[in-house]
Design a protein around this motif. Sequence first.
Motif, PDB file in Angstrom:
ATOM      1  N   ASP A 156    -100.472  29.163 -53.563  1.00  0.00           N
ATOM      2  CA  ASP A 156    -101.508  28.136 -53.685  1.00  0.00           C
ATOM      3  C   ASP A 156    -102.394  28.094 -52.439  1.00  0.00           C
ATOM      4  O   ASP A 156    -103.596  27.871 -52.548  1.00  0.00           O
ATOM      5  N   ALA A 157    -101.796  28.318 -51.270  1.00  0.00           N
ATOM      6  CA  ALA A 157    -102.562  28.279 -50.017  1.00  0.00           C
ATOM      7  C   ALA A 157    -103.669  29.325 -49.988  1.00  0.00           C
ATOM      8  O   ALA A 157    -104.739  29.078 -49.427  1.00  0.00           O
ATOM      9  N   ILE A 158    -103.411  30.477 -50.593  1.00  0.00           N
ATOM     10  CA  ILE A 158    -104.443  31.520 -50.609  1.00  0.00           C
ATOM     11  C   ILE A 158    -105.223  31.525 -51.927  1.00  0.00           C
ATOM     12  O   ILE A 158    -105.917  32.479 -52.249  1.00  0.00           O
ATOM     13  N   GLU A 159    -105.057  30.409 -52.671  1.00  0.00           N
ATOM     14  CA  GLU A 159    -105.745  30.212 -53.950  1.00  0.00           C
ATOM     15  C   GLU A 159    -105.465  31.333 -54.936  1.00  0.00           C
ATOM     16  O   GLU A 159    -106.350  31.787 -55.660  1.00  0.00           O
ATOM     17  N   ALA A 160    -104.197  31.761 -54.956  1.00  0.00           N
ATOM     18  CA  ALA A 160    -103.777  32.812 -55.885  1.00  0.00           C
ATOM     19  C   ALA A 160    -102.635  32.344 -56.783  1.00  0.00           C
ATOM     20  O   ALA A 160    -101.925  33.152 -57.374  1.00  0.00           O
ATOM     21  N   GLY A 161    -102.442  31.030 -56.896  1.00  0.00           N
ATOM     22  CA  GLY A 161    -101.375  30.483 -57.706  1.00  0.00           C
ATOM     23  C   GLY A 161    -101.489  30.813 -59.180  1.00  0.00           C
ATOM     24  O   GLY A 161    -100.506  30.744 -59.915  1.00  0.00           O
ATOM     25  N   ASP A 162    -102.672  31.206 -59.623  1.00  0.00           N
ATOM     26  CA  ASP A 162    -102.840  31.610 -61.025  1.00  0.00           C
ATOM     27  C   ASP A 162    -102.584  33.109 -61.206  1.00  0.00           C
ATOM     28  O   ASP A 162    -102.693  33.626 -62.315  1.00  0.00           O
ATOM     29  N   ILE A 163    -102.211  33.797 -60.115  1.00  0.00           N
ATOM     30  CA  ILE A 163    -101.955  35.226 -60.156  1.00  0.00           C
ATOM     31  C   ILE A 163    -100.515  35.546 -59.764  1.00  0.00           C
ATOM     32  O   ILE A 163     -99.878  36.413 -60.344  1.00  0.00           O
ATOM     33  N   LEU A 164     -99.988  34.839 -58.760  1.00  0.00           N
ATOM     34  CA  LEU A 164     -98.649  35.134 -58.246  1.00  0.00           C
ATOM     35  C   LEU A 164     -97.980  33.883 -57.701  1.00  0.00           C
ATOM     36  O   LEU A 164     -98.552  32.812 -57.712  1.00  0.00           O
ATOM     37  N   ILE A 189    -103.574  15.169 -38.727  1.00  0.00           N
ATOM     38  CA  ILE A 189    -102.880  15.458 -39.982  1.00  0.00           C
ATOM     39  C   ILE A 189    -103.566  14.718 -41.125  1.00  0.00           C
ATOM     40  O   ILE A 189    -103.711  15.259 -42.219  1.00  0.00           O
ATOM     41  N   TYR A 190    -104.023  13.509 -40.845  1.00  0.00           N
ATOM     42  CA  TYR A 190    -104.740  12.746 -41.875  1.00  0.00           C
ATOM     43  C   TYR A 190    -105.981  13.506 -42.332  1.00  0.00           C
ATOM     44  O   TYR A 190    -106.252  13.630 -43.521  1.00  0.00           O
ATOM     45  N   ASN A 191    -106.753  14.015 -41.360  1.00  0.00           N
ATOM     46  CA  ASN A 191    -107.954  14.775 -41.706  1.00  0.00           C
ATOM     47  C   ASN A 191    -107.597  16.072 -42.442  1.00  0.00           C
ATOM     48  O   ASN A 191    -108.309  16.475 -43.364  1.00  0.00           O
ATOM     49  N   MET A 192    -106.508  16.709 -42.034  1.00  0.00           N
ATOM     50  CA  MET A 192    -106.064  17.918 -42.742  1.00  0.00           C
ATOM     51  C   MET A 192    -105.764  17.587 -44.199  1.00  0.00           C
ATOM     52  O   MET A 192    -106.134  18.338 -45.100  1.00  0.00           O
ATOM     53  N   SER A 193    -105.125  16.464 -44.420  1.00  0.00           N
ATOM     54  CA  SER A 193    -104.800  16.044 -45.775  1.00  0.00           C
ATOM     55  C   SER A 193    -106.063  15.767 -46.581  1.00  0.00           C
ATOM     56  O   SER A 193    -106.194  16.216 -47.723  1.00  0.00           O
ATOM     57  N   ARG A 194    -106.989  15.041 -45.991  1.00  0.00           N
ATOM     58  CA  ARG A 194    -108.254  14.719 -46.683  1.00  0.00           C
ATOM     59  C   ARG A 194    -109.032  15.973 -47.034  1.00  0.00           C
ATOM     60  O   ARG A 194    -109.685  16.030 -48.074  1.00  0.00           O
ATOM     61  N   GLU A 195    -108.970  16.985 -46.157  1.00  0.00           N
ATOM     62  CA  GLU A 195    -109.723  18.218 -46.385  1.00  0.00           C
ATOM     63  C   GLU A 195    -108.926  19.260 -47.158  1.00  0.00           C
ATOM     64  O   GLU A 195    -109.360  20.399 -47.299  1.00  0.00           O
ATOM     65  N   GLU A 196    -107.725  18.854 -47.649  1.00  0.00           N
ATOM     66  CA  GLU A 196    -106.845  19.728 -48.431  1.00  0.00           C
ATOM     67  C   GLU A 196    -106.527  21.024 -47.689  1.00  0.00           C
ATOM     68  O   GLU A 196    -106.564  22.119 -48.243  1.00  0.00           O
ATOM     69  N   THR A 197    -106.196  20.856 -46.407  1.00  0.00           N
ATOM     70  CA  THR A 197    -105.817  21.974 -45.567  1.00  0.00           C
ATOM     71  C   THR A 197    -104.404  22.428 -45.910  1.00  0.00           C
ATOM     72  O   THR A 197    -103.540  21.614 -46.201  1.00  0.00           O
ATOM     73  N   ASP A 198    -104.175  23.715 -45.893  1.00  0.00           N
ATOM     74  CA  ASP A 198    -102.848  24.286 -46.078  1.00  0.00           C
ATOM     75  C   ASP A 198    -102.322  24.685 -44.707  1.00  0.00           C
ATOM     76  O   ASP A 198    -103.084  25.147 -43.856  1.00  0.00           O
ATOM     77  N   VAL A 199    -101.019  24.545 -44.497  1.00  0.00           N
ATOM     78  CA  VAL A 199    -100.410  24.914 -43.225  1.00  0.00           C
ATOM     79  C   VAL A 199     -99.348  25.970 -43.464  1.00  0.00           C
ATOM     80  O   VAL A 199     -98.486  25.811 -44.326  1.00  0.00           O
ATOM     81  N   VAL A 200     -99.428  27.056 -42.713  1.00  0.00           N
ATOM     82  CA  VAL A 200     -98.382  28.073 -42.728  1.00  0.00           C
ATOM     83  C   VAL A 200     -97.443  27.733 -41.576  1.00  0.00           C
ATOM     84  O   VAL A 200     -97.846  27.718 -40.416  1.00  0.00           O
ATOM     85  N   TRP A 201     -96.203  27.445 -41.916  1.00  0.00           N
ATOM     86  CA  TRP A 201     -95.208  26.960 -40.967  1.00  0.00           C
ATOM     87  C   TRP A 201     -94.247  28.083 -40.613  1.00  0.00           C
ATOM     88  O   TRP A 201     -93.667  28.705 -41.496  1.00  0.00           O
ATOM     89  N   SER A 202     -94.088  28.365 -39.334  1.00  0.00           N
ATOM     90  CA  SER A 202     -93.169  29.389 -38.828  1.00  0.00           C
ATOM     91  C   SER A 202     -92.217  28.724 -37.834  1.00  0.00           C
ATOM     92  O   SER A 202     -92.358  28.871 -36.614  1.00  0.00           O
ATOM     93  N   PRO A 203     -91.221  27.992 -38.334  1.00  0.00           N
ATOM     94  CA  PRO A 203     -90.395  27.189 -37.429  1.00  0.00           C
ATOM     95  C   PRO A 203     -89.588  27.980 -36.406  1.00  0.00           C
ATOM     96  O   PRO A 203     -89.462  27.541 -35.262  1.00  0.00           O
ATOM     97  N   ARG A 204     -89.054  29.146 -36.758  1.00  0.00           N
ATOM     98  CA  ARG A 204     -88.208  29.876 -35.799  1.00  0.00           C
ATOM     99  C   ARG A 204     -89.015  30.259 -34.561  1.00  0.00           C
ATOM    100  O   ARG A 204     -88.578  30.066 -33.439  1.00  0.00           O
ATOM    101  N   LEU A 251     -98.266  13.155 -46.288  1.00  0.00           N
ATOM    102  CA  LEU A 251     -99.703  12.983 -46.510  1.00  0.00           C
ATOM    103  C   LEU A 251    -100.277  14.025 -47.479  1.00  0.00           C
ATOM    104  O   LEU A 251    -101.488  14.073 -47.685  1.00  0.00           O
ATOM    105  N   GLY A 252     -99.397  14.849 -48.066  1.00  0.00           N
ATOM    106  CA  GLY A 252     -99.843  15.774 -49.111  1.00  0.00           C
ATOM    107  C   GLY A 252    -100.366  17.113 -48.640  1.00  0.00           C
ATOM    108  O   GLY A 252    -101.014  17.821 -49.405  1.00  0.00           O
ATOM    109  N   VAL A 253    -100.104  17.484 -47.394  1.00  0.00           N
ATOM    110  CA  VAL A 253    -100.517  18.802 -46.906  1.00  0.00           C
ATOM    111  C   VAL A 253     -99.602  19.862 -47.523  1.00  0.00           C
ATOM    112  O   VAL A 253     -98.385  19.712 -47.530  1.00  0.00           O
ATOM    113  N   ASN A 254    -100.181  20.905 -48.073  1.00  0.00           N
ATOM    114  CA  ASN A 254     -99.405  22.002 -48.649  1.00  0.00           C
ATOM    115  C   ASN A 254     -98.770  22.817 -47.522  1.00  0.00           C
ATOM    116  O   ASN A 254     -99.465  23.344 -46.667  1.00  0.00           O
TER     117      ASN A 254
END
Length: 188
Positions: free
Chosen positions: A86-94, A1-16, A34-37
């Motif tokens: 933001d995860a798909i780098e489209a936060g300036d569009i939608l 998780i630390y490395n994911m944070s350093r590399e600005e990794t985004d996580v898609v979470w599907s808890p169910r 740790l700042g993971v999106n």
Amino acid sequence: IYNMSREETDVVWSPRSNISLYGHTADVLTMDRLGVNLALSTDWTYSGSINMVRELACADQLNRDHYDGYFSDRELWAMATENPADAIEAGDILGRLKAGLVADIAVFDGTENPAYRAIIDADSTGVALVLRGGAPLFGHQSTMDSLDSGCEAMDICGEAFAICSQQEFGTAWASLESAMGSAYPATF
């Protein structure tokens, strides 16, 4: 998780789906600290949620029952709106209600629950209107009629709704519903 944070990794979470299949889910608390999106999404219908409203309800239940309310209602909402954009780098569009962005908007009935709770606590009939690119796609029949949408009537839990299936997919709603068969209900 630390490395994911350093590399600005985004996580898609599907808890169910995670809980259903594995009995646990990702360590989203550490990820958040740790700042993971974190972007919330459905996985698949066999073990996951049929729609984002149900997935959001699952995340809320985990937050309430197991995370001691770590995430605020706004943070849960952002996991389903801003964070995926933001995860798909489209936060300036939608992903946000802002002039000049694509108008993919879901409006929820807030008569019983205020603010973000109207979304988090919504059931199948709590979605009042859905716009895609600013055009009506789904909503309460009366709202859709007032927008002169020309969309097909449908019943959800005894309430009158309309869906623009023909305009959106080139197929009538009744055909789509029939194609689902008994595999999974088209509405839940």
